[in-house]
Design an enzyme around this catalytic site. Structure first.
Site: not given
Ligand code: TYM
Length: 334
Positions: A115, A197, A200
């Site tokens: 992140k 992965k 969203k």
């Protein structure tokens, strides 16, 4: 309504429209625990602000995530469904646990590294201490079991370490939780880069199937999914794209990978992708319909939110007052 049942806790961030990864890896499994456990399913809005959010969108998605929990089959009379920021003990215990979590431990979190690479202009302290807040979410309810996807395993292990550390210093305070990671569906991958992965917050819409996507969109995205060279529909190394699609198909149909391989033997990639898309879209249709019905009744959602917060608060307060006592905070006498 819950007596002294053991506790299940899990949470989903309202940081984007939820994907079939969130569904297959987590939400779909939540309902199975409702009879045997006291289940808390939380919309973790405080976690979402570790990345900059548009306030109106965060608010809307918080309602939507709650409605999706229910549309996916969670009965609010059998599960405590609530919003994290409505129960202030999450922040309170989060701070306490920050002081029992090591800088080195947080630095090793792969999600933090990912992140911070993606949000290089906003590597804030919350993004760093996020796992301590997640530990607080879990430990606040004396949770035994935490159903999550594979990507949360490292955070969960840290929550266990924090609980053990605290218990060692102050005596038994927290239940040390176990993870529940499903055998199938724990890691659904991106349709555009099947080595990653499905996320969203992926800016590439073709990479993600959202639970609420229309049938047309779902089929279109599956048709565009990257596949591998070769033409065989088999699961295995070097076939990440096809393996991911077979995995998704198997999750939605309950068939094993071997059964799915047999079913599609000799079929071209195009027809295979269409079949997976149709299966997924048809499976999710009732969820979409129920979601639309629930979203039309905001007052009802607000009532569920209030009921959930009240129930969660009662239990969170109990753990928090124990923690306060153990660490030596004074009580305010009235
Ligand atoms: P979040 O919001 O990223 O994801 C919610 C749940 O979905 C799972 N998941 C996936 N499973 C399979 N394949 C995927 N591609 C995929 N993407 C996401 C996640 O593992 C998760 O179970 N930190 C958590 C939220 C959280 C939490 C908690 C969870 C906060 N406090 C306490 C459990 C207990 C998160 O960011 O999930």
């Amino acid at each position: 309504m819950f007596n002294d049942k053991k506790v299940v806790f899990s949470g989903v961030q309202p940081s984007g429209n939820l994907t079939i990864g969130n569904y297959l890896g987590a939400i779909r499994n939540f309902g199975a625990f409702s009879e045997e456990y006291h289940c808390y399913y939380c919309v973790v809005d405080m976690h979402a602000i570790t990345v900059r959010q548009v306030p109106a969108e965060l608010r809307r998605r918080t309602y939507e995530t709650l409605a999706l929990y229910m549309a996916c089959g969670l009965d609010p009379q059998k599960n405590t469904l609530f919003v994290q920021s409505h129960v202030p003990q999450h922040a309170e215990l989060g701070w306490v646990l920050d002081c029992y979590t090591m800088f080195g431990e947080l630095s090793r979190m792969t999600q933090f590294k990912d992140k911070s690479a993606k949000n290089a202009d906003n590597i804030n302290a919350g993004l760093f201490t996020y796992p301590a807040l997640m530990a607080a979410d879990i430990l606040l309810y004396q949770t035994e079991l935490v159903p999550v996807g594979q990507d949360q395993k490292q955070h969960l292990e840290l929550a266990r370490d924090i609980a053990n550390r605290f218990n060692q210093v102050y005596g038994e305070t927290f239940v040390v939780p176990d993870g529940y990671i499903p055998k199938e569906g724990a890691k659904i991958c991106s349709l555009q880069d099947p080595t990653k992965k499905m996320s969203k917050s992926d800016p590439n819409e073709n990479a993600v199937i959202r639970i609420l996507d229309s049938k047309d969109d779902i089929i279109k995205k599956f048709k565009r999914a990257v596949t591998d060279s070769g033409n065989e529909i088999i699961h295995g190394e070097g076939k990440e794209g096809i393996s991911n699609l077979l995995n998704i198909y198997s999750c939605f149909t309950g068939k094993t990978i071997e059964e799915a391989e047999k079913e599609f033997k000799g079929m071209g990639y195009g027809d295979f992708k269409l079949a997976v898309g149709e299966t997924c879209a048809d499976y999710l249709k009732p969820v979409r319909e129920e979601f639309a019905r629930l979203m039309a009744d905001k007052a009802y959602l607000e009532q569920i939110m209030a009921q959930g917060a009240e129930d969660a608060y009662k239990n969170a307060r109990r753990t928090m007052s124990k923690v306060r006592r153990k660490i030596g905070f004074t009580e305010l006498k009235h």
